[in-house]
Design an enzyme around this catalytic site. Structure first.
Site, PDB file in Angstrom:
ATOM      1  N   LYS A  79       0.841  -1.190   0.000  1.00 28.35           N
ATOM      2  CA  LYS A  79       0.000   0.000   0.000  1.00 28.35           C
ATOM      3  C   LYS A  79       0.887   1.255   0.000  1.00 28.35           C
ATOM      4  CE  LYS A  79      -3.717  -0.486   2.474  1.00 28.35           C
ATOM      5  NZ  LYS A  79      -4.351  -0.717   3.761  1.00 28.35           N
ATOM      6  N   ARG A 149      -3.566   3.028   8.665  1.00 30.53           N
ATOM      7  CA  ARG A 149      -3.864   1.701   8.108  1.00 30.53           C
ATOM      8  C   ARG A 149      -2.608   0.852   7.947  1.00 30.53           C
ATOM      9  NH1 ARG A 149      -8.442   2.215   3.700  1.00 30.53           N
ATOM     10  NH2 ARG A 149      -7.030   3.305   2.326  1.00 30.53           N
ATOM     11  N   GLY A 158      -8.035  -7.395   5.256  1.00 33.65           N
ATOM     12  CA  GLY A 158      -8.808  -7.432   6.501  1.00 33.65           C
ATOM     13  C   GLY A 158      -8.108  -8.074   7.679  1.00 33.65           C
ATOM     14  N   MET A 160      -5.296  -7.107   9.250  1.00 42.03           N
ATOM     15  CA  MET A 160      -4.684  -6.229  10.253  1.00 42.03           C
ATOM     16  C   MET A 160      -5.549  -4.996  10.438  1.00 42.03           C
ATOM     17  SD  MET A 160      -0.745  -6.811   9.354  1.00 42.03           S
ATOM     18  CE  MET A 160      -1.015  -6.379   7.689  1.00 42.03           C
ATOM     19  N   ARG A 391      -3.894  -1.762  -5.536  1.00 32.77           N
ATOM     20  CA  ARG A 391      -3.021  -2.942  -5.402  1.00 32.77           C
ATOM     21  C   ARG A 391      -3.413  -3.935  -6.502  1.00 32.77           C
ATOM     22  NH1 ARG A 391      -5.922  -4.764   0.222  1.00 32.77           N
ATOM     23  NH2 ARG A 391      -7.981  -5.022  -0.651  1.00 32.77           N
ATOM     24  N   HIS A 509     -15.598  -9.143   2.682  1.00 35.13           N
ATOM     25  CA  HIS A 509     -14.457  -9.914   3.165  1.00 35.13           C
ATOM     26  C   HIS A 509     -14.481 -11.349   2.647  1.00 35.13           C
ATOM     27  CE1 HIS A 509     -12.605 -12.573   6.175  1.00 35.13           C
ATOM     28  NE2 HIS A 509     -11.622 -11.703   6.044  1.00 35.13           N
ATOM     29  N   ARG A 615       5.924 -46.427 -10.981  1.00 33.43           N
ATOM     30  CA  ARG A 615       6.139 -47.298  -9.815  1.00 33.43           C
ATOM     31  C   ARG A 615       5.526 -48.649 -10.152  1.00 33.43           C
ATOM     32  NH1 ARG A 615       4.653 -42.163  -6.957  1.00 33.43           N
ATOM     33  NH2 ARG A 615       6.166 -41.806  -5.306  1.00 33.43           N
ATOM     34  N   ARG A 671      10.689 -47.819 -12.938  1.00 36.14           N
ATOM     35  CA  ARG A 671      11.433 -48.194 -11.746  1.00 36.14           C
ATOM     36  C   ARG A 671      11.181 -49.666 -11.429  1.00 36.14           C
ATOM     37  NH1 ARG A 671      10.095 -45.372  -6.165  1.00 36.14           N
ATOM     38  NH2 ARG A 671       8.356 -46.826  -6.151  1.00 36.14           N
ATOM     39  N   GLU A 797      17.809 -41.851  -2.953  1.00 37.68           N
ATOM     40  CA  GLU A 797      16.807 -41.760  -1.885  1.00 37.68           C
ATOM     41  C   GLU A 797      17.432 -41.973  -0.510  1.00 37.68           C
ATOM     42  OE1 GLU A 797      12.948 -43.850  -3.363  1.00 37.68           O
ATOM     43  OE2 GLU A 797      14.659 -45.028  -4.050  1.00 37.68           O
ATOM     44  N   SER A 816      17.548 -40.114 -10.376  1.00 36.55           N
ATOM     45  CA  SER A 816      16.295 -39.416 -10.082  1.00 36.55           C
ATOM     46  C   SER A 816      16.225 -39.297  -8.569  1.00 36.55           C
ATOM     47  CB  SER A 816      15.108 -40.205 -10.635  1.00 36.55           C
ATOM     48  OG  SER A 816      13.929 -39.513 -10.330  1.00 36.55           O
ATOM     49  N   GLY A 818      14.705 -39.275  -5.284  1.00 40.96           N
ATOM     50  CA  GLY A 818      13.456 -39.709  -4.644  1.00 40.96           C
ATOM     51  C   GLY A 818      13.349 -38.983  -3.312  1.00 40.96           C
ATOM     52  N   THR A 819      12.832 -37.772  -3.381  1.00 43.58           N
ATOM     53  CA  THR A 819      12.905 -36.912  -2.194  1.00 43.58           C
ATOM     54  C   THR A 819      11.897 -37.296  -1.106  1.00 43.58           C
ATOM     55  OG1 THR A 819      11.685 -35.348  -3.549  1.00 43.58           O
ATOM     56  CG2 THR A 819      14.015 -34.885  -3.185  1.00 43.58           C
ATOM     57  N   ASN A 820      10.986 -38.226  -1.402  1.00 41.69           N
ATOM     58  CA  ASN A 820      10.111 -38.703  -0.319  1.00 41.69           C
ATOM     59  C   ASN A 820      10.959 -39.503   0.667  1.00 41.69           C
ATOM     60  OD1 ASN A 820       8.023 -37.683  -1.873  1.00 41.69           O
ATOM     61  ND2 ASN A 820       7.529 -39.666  -2.787  1.00 41.69           N
ATOM     62  N   ASP A 821      11.659 -40.503   0.124  1.00 40.95           N
ATOM     63  CA  ASP A 821      12.511 -41.311   1.002  1.00 40.95           C
ATOM     64  C   ASP A 821      13.716 -40.529   1.490  1.00 40.95           C
ATOM     65  OD1 ASP A 821      11.430 -43.921   1.509  1.00 40.95           O
ATOM     66  OD2 ASP A 821      11.512 -44.247  -0.654  1.00 40.95           O
ATOM     67  N   CYS A 883      11.691 -37.092  -8.584  1.00 48.59           N
ATOM     68  CA  CYS A 883      10.375 -37.706  -8.764  1.00 48.59           C
ATOM     69  C   CYS A 883       9.624 -37.860  -7.444  1.00 48.59           C
ATOM     70  CB  CYS A 883      10.487 -39.041  -9.488  1.00 48.59           C
ATOM     71  SG  CYS A 883      11.445 -40.253  -8.571  1.00 48.59           S
ATOM     72  N   TYR A 903      15.067 -32.246 -15.160  1.00 48.79           N
ATOM     73  CA  TYR A 903      13.602 -32.312 -15.167  1.00 48.79           C
ATOM     74  C   TYR A 903      13.042 -32.522 -13.764  1.00 48.79           C
ATOM     75  CZ  TYR A 903      13.941 -37.412 -14.701  1.00 48.79           C
ATOM     76  OH  TYR A 903      14.210 -38.671 -14.242  1.00 48.79           O
TER      77      TYR A 903
HETATM   78  C1  PEP Z   1      10.596 -41.202  -3.351  1.00 50.12           C
HETATM   79  O1  PEP Z   1      10.997 -41.848  -2.389  1.00 50.12           O
HETATM   80  O2  PEP Z   1      10.708 -39.965  -3.433  1.00 50.12           O
HETATM   81  C2  PEP Z   1       9.901 -41.881  -4.456  1.00 50.12           C
HETATM   82  C3  PEP Z   1       9.504 -41.213  -5.506  1.00 50.12           C
HETATM   83  O3  PEP Z   1       9.625 -43.187  -4.288  1.00 50.12           O
HETATM   84  P1  PEP Z   1       8.379 -43.738  -3.450  1.00 50.12           P
HETATM   85  O4  PEP Z   1       7.527 -42.578  -3.087  1.00 50.12           O
HETATM   86  O5  PEP Z   1       7.708 -44.707  -4.331  1.00 50.12           O
HETATM   87  O6  PEP Z   1       9.069 -44.377  -2.288  1.00 50.12           O
HETATM   88 MG    MG Z   2      11.149 -43.995  -2.608  1.00 48.83          MG
END
Ligand code: PEP
Ligand code: MG
Length: 924
Positions: A79, A149, A158, A160, A391, A509, A615, A671, A797, A816, A818-821, A883, A903
């Site tokens: 603002k 204000r 709304g 604050m 705004r 609001h 998978r 995989r 992973e 790749s 595997g950011t979950n594990d 992935c 990717y």
């Molecule tokens: C992971 O671990 O990120 C993954 C893609 O494999 P999954 O979720 O199947 O364990």
């Molecule tokens: Mg995994």
């Protein structure tokens, strides 16, 4: 986009046939351009730093010299920066000053005390404002009144606090009343009410009770029906209410009023509702709110006065339609609070033609200047027009796409800006369900309100925000039903599927907040009689309670009886246009995680450029496929396992052929089996299942039971899964490799399957398995008398794999992440159980967000960075992707861009979001 060996997009790269001289010239030009950009950026930064005078806390805006600039949003709030910019650009802005967001941070870190010297700086700026207006703060003859204000760098509608008419006292009001008594007392009662509520904490409803009693006694409906005398008496009543609940009389010293109001705005930064809103919106890392103190101009001085809000385009549909709502003889909060129903442009053309003309030109100027749809506030004071703020307007996903593509067509923005105008959140809304047309047609329309925020929402009724939140947390779909919403309701609004209110306009609001979140919202449905204490909503005589379903259509404003089925949305033309533009700028490729031809097809429609993760264990979830899979897992001998694998081979071959066909030559990463065993085994007391397996495998149910018990693991997610399974039973890997390659040969057309080994932690695991893999491939090629290329890679992973990525890269042709594990193992948080405590971690600020949803960039991200650097150092051209679920999360996609992945891969519905986020990352 970066070329991937089998990517079609590779052709967008400089052809290999280009002469070295040409390549060198092109490279030199590129370097020069980059250098120029860097210099430009550094100069801009230096200029901004220079403007940011050390120790300066207050920035003036007005005709005698404006100190702030448009690009100082972080320091002056959105603002404040825009008020400064509008002033210098010649818009009619009442003068005033902005106290910086950093001062708010100082206040919060300095024991909630206004920094020493601040009020002296404020006083100097009050004097400047007096000189600019010819009025005097605290003077009865020509009183300068101020609005105070909030305004953070990101708009938080709304959330604050605001105080209007500040500077009025008994003495000043008496003097003002001599020329315009109604206006004077109306302004004063508003100040006592707002000041009481915002600064001192006297709840608004105490004042509301007093005005309602007055209206009842006079037999009138509207506030505007009260006479000057009534309002004078009301001021007396309000002062009593103030004193009773505050414990002291309403302050008669304007300087003190100002000081406490500034402090109240700073305090409101850390109010529960503001914290909830920031959490829901994912707003972090802001210093605080700025405070804007601006000369009051009055829309409530009579019938030649008005106040209103406008959107330069329809924020709901995006149509190039000017949307204005205004009230004659009113102050701004009357419009926003939805207390009186505002009028539109058609009425204004007749009633206030000069203001109509002014607004038409303002609309054009605003869009040209700010290169976006604007949401602005204005006031007409006795025929003089003022802009109070502007705004970038919040809008629905559909509107965002239409506005971006229209502004581009109208040449008001370039392609890059058009892409920036659409956020991943906007796309996300469009990927949400709508009503099934046939069901919608036959649904019973109970009543209609305003179509405030489009989309379909179905749920049971919740009458308070708290109830909505609690029930939503336990998995129930609810519609929040309120007379009107207030900022206190944000938690419930966020948790609900949709919002239905019985009063309020499109700028109320509820409407503004719902649109920002893409929540379907129907506002001002007057026929819905709500009794919140009895938890009932009566519509045309029929009573609905907390156990009853309603469906709301935010696109049309209809309220529908019962549960109307919904369906997935179809992307429209604007969607396709914008996605094509985004693709032009992004560097990251976007693939999908898909296990079936149907998913793959959907993902391709959404623009996926390949499969980043199939998978294979997910191909066995259906009951008729689960049988042989279980037989394979439970087999005690190689022979028994091979028998089961023989049954699985043709199934898998068909599956893979389906994927290759669906992806039409785009890269497909398959995989190898990674089944946490507990996800596939029956429980020992599932008699029927066990008998079936026993019958199929020729053993007794007790033997099956004994095997299940033997296979039981205490930590299955850290157990016999991933490549560990194949190390024990290479025949499983061999069956899958055979199925993949036979399918590739069968489909033909130069498919290069990417075979991915999961959960590797050491290079030796990989070399052992890759030997089996190549051997099986040779056998397939020999038997089929045909060959195809294939790549062998691995998932990263396990933290050890990331840390030893150079050794892993000696074996693998691609990684790749595997950011979950990887998140599970880096933090040591169980993927399956952490939800319970992670919410608390986020609530308590221990973690900024759930690391399974948004990549923890400094920890897990560091693992990825190490993996990338070591991997690429050991193998030139190593192909890198991600992935895990993070592949579809916008801030994680930004990280992937920065770290230089080739990717990201995500679920089909998130592919467009990843494409856009990748473009934003490249345009940053
Ligand atoms: C992971 O671990 O990120 C993954 C893609 O494999 P999954 O979720 O199947 O364990
Ligand atoms: Mg995994």
């Amino acid at each position: 986009m970066r070329p991937l060996s089998s990517d079609k997009s590779a052709k967008t790269y400089m052809p290999r046939t280009a002469s070295p001289a040409k390549r060198a010239t092109k490279a030199a030009k590129k370097t020069a351009k980059t250098a120029k950009k860097i210099v430009k950026k550094a100069t801009k930064k230096a200029k901004t730093a220079a403007r940011r005078v050390a120790g300066k806390r207050v920035y003036f805006f007005g005709p005698s010299g404006t100190e702030g600039k448009r690009d100082q949003k972080l320091l002056l709030g959105g603002k404040g920066a825009n008020l400064a910019d509008m002033t210098t650009s010649g818009f009619p802005v009442p003068p005033g000053f902005t106290i910086t967001t950093e001062t708010c941070a100082e206040y919060n870190s300095g024991g909630k005390k206004l920094p020493a010297g601040l009020m002296d700086e404020v006083a100097k700026n009050v004097r400047k404002t007096e000189r600019a207006t010819g009025k005097k703060f605290g003077n009865a003859k020509k009183p300068l009144l101020l609005s105070v204000r909030s305004g953070a760098a990101v708009s938080m509608p709304g959330m604050m606090d605001t105080v209007l008419n500040l500077g009025l006292t008994d003495e000043i009001v008496e003097a003002m009343a001599k020329t315009n008594d109604r206006f004077a007392y109306d302004s004063y009662r508003r100040l006592i009410n707002m000041y009481g509520d915002v600064v001192v904490g006297v709840h608004h409803h105490y004042f509301e009770e007093a005005i309602s009693a007055m209206k009842k006694a006079r037999g009138v409906e509207e506030d505007t029906d009260l006479t000057a005398d009534d309002l004078k008496k009301l001021c007396g009543e309000y002062k009593k209410v103030f004193k009773k609940h505050a414990g002291f009389a309403f302050p008669q010293n304007p300087e003190k009023q100002l000081e406490l109001a500034i402090e109240a705005v700073f305090k409101s930064w850390d109010s529960d509702k503001a914290i909830s809103y920031r959490r829901a919106e994912g707003i972090g890392n802001l210093a605080g709110t700025a405070v804007n103190c601006q000369t009051m101009v009055f829309g409530n001085m009579g019938d030649d006065c008005a106040t209103g809000v406008g959107f330069t385009r329809d924020p709901s549909s995006g149509e190039n339609k000017f949307l204005v709502e205004y009230l004659v003889n009113a102050q701004g909060e009357d419009v926003v609070a939805g207390i009186r129903t505002p009028k539109g442009l058609t009425a204004m053309k007749k009633e206030l033609p000069a203001m109509y003309k002014e607004l038409m030109s303002i609309r054009e100027r605003l869009e040209k200047r700010y290169r976006d749809m604007q949401d602005f506030e204005f006031t007409l004071e006795q025929g003089t027009f003022y802009m109070l703020q502007t705004r970038n307007g919040k809008r629905t996903g559909r509107a965002a796409l239409k506005i971006a593509t229209d502004l581009l067509k109208e040449k008001k923005v370039d392609q890059k800006q058009a892409v920036r105008l659409v956020t991943p959140g906007h796309l996300d809304q469009l990927l949400h369900p709508a009503f099934q047309p046939a069901a919608r047609k036959s649904a019973k329309v109970l009543t209609s309100g305003l179509n405030a925020s489009p989309g379909a929402a179905v749920g049971k009724l919740a009458f308070t925000a708290q109830d909505a939140k609690q029930r939503a947390e336990s998995g129930e779909a609810v519609i929040l039903v309120r007379r009107e919403t207030s900022p206190e309701d944000v938690d419930g609004m966020h948790a609900a599927q949709g919002i239905l209110t019985s009063t309020g306009g499109k700028t109320s609001h509820a409407a503004v907040v719902a649109r920002g979140w893409g929540k379907p919202c129907v506002c001002g449905a007057g026929a819905v009689e709500i009794n919140a204490s009895k938890e009932t909503a009566t519509i045309n005589g029929k009573v609905y309670g907390p156990g009853d379903f309603l469906s709301i259509d935010g696109t049309t404003g209809d309220v529908l009886d019962g549960e109307v089925p919904t369906q997935d949305p179809e992307p429209d033309r604007n969607f396709k246009k914008l996605m094509t533009l985004a693709d032009k700028f992004r560097k990251l490729n976007v693939r999908t995680n898909a296990d079936t031809p149907a998913d793959s097809k959907k993902a391709r429609e959404f623009g996926a450029e390949g499969i980043g993760l199939c998978r294979t264990e997910h191909m066995f979830f259906e009951p008729e496929r689960r049988g042989p899979m279980r037989e394979m897992i439970l087999a005690t001998t190689t022979k028994g396992r091979e028998k089961a694998l023989k049954k699985l081979l043709p199934i898998q071959r068909k599956d893979f052929a389906g994927l290759f066909k669906a992806m039409k030559g785009l890269p497909v990463t398959i995989r190898l089996l990674d089944p946490p065993l507990h996800e596939f085994l029956p429980h020992v007391d599932q008699y029927k299942e066990i008998e079936l397996i026993a019958g199929n495998t020729g053993v007794t149910p007790d033997e099956v039971r004994a095997r299940i018990t033997a296979l039981h693991e205490s930590n299955p997610m850290l157990g016999h899964r991933g490549c560990r399974l194949a190390v024990t039973y290479p025949e499983i890997l061999r069956m899958q490799v055979r199925a993949i390659l036979e399918a590739a040969l069968q489909v033909g057309g130069n498919i290069v399957p990417e075979i991915m080994i999961p959960l590797a932690g050491t290079d030796k695991e990989l070399s052992y398995l890759i030997e089996h893999l190549h051997d099986e491939a040779q056998q397939v090629f020999k038997a089929k008398k045909k060959k195809c290329k294939y790549l062998v890679g691995t998932m990263i992973e396990v933290p050890r794999a990331a840390i030893t990525a150079d050794q892993i890269a000696a074996q693998a042709e691609f990684f790749s992440f595997g950011t979950n594990d990887l998140t599970q193992m880096t933090f040591g948080y169980s993927r399956d159980d952490a939800g319970v405590f992670l919410r608390e971690y986020v609530d308590k600020g221990i973690l900024p967000e759930d690391p399974f949803q948004s990549l923890d960039q400094s920890g897990v991200g560091e693992m990825v960075r190490i993996g990338v650097e070591k991997g690429r150092a050991a193998r030139k051209g190593l192909k890198l992707g991600i992935c895990g679920e993070h592949g579809g999360d916008p801030s994680s996609v930004h990280f992937c861009h920065e770290v230089g992945l080739d990717y990201v891969s995500c679920s089909p519905f998130r592919v467009p979001i990843a494409r856009l986020a990748a473009a934003h990352a490249a345009l940053k």
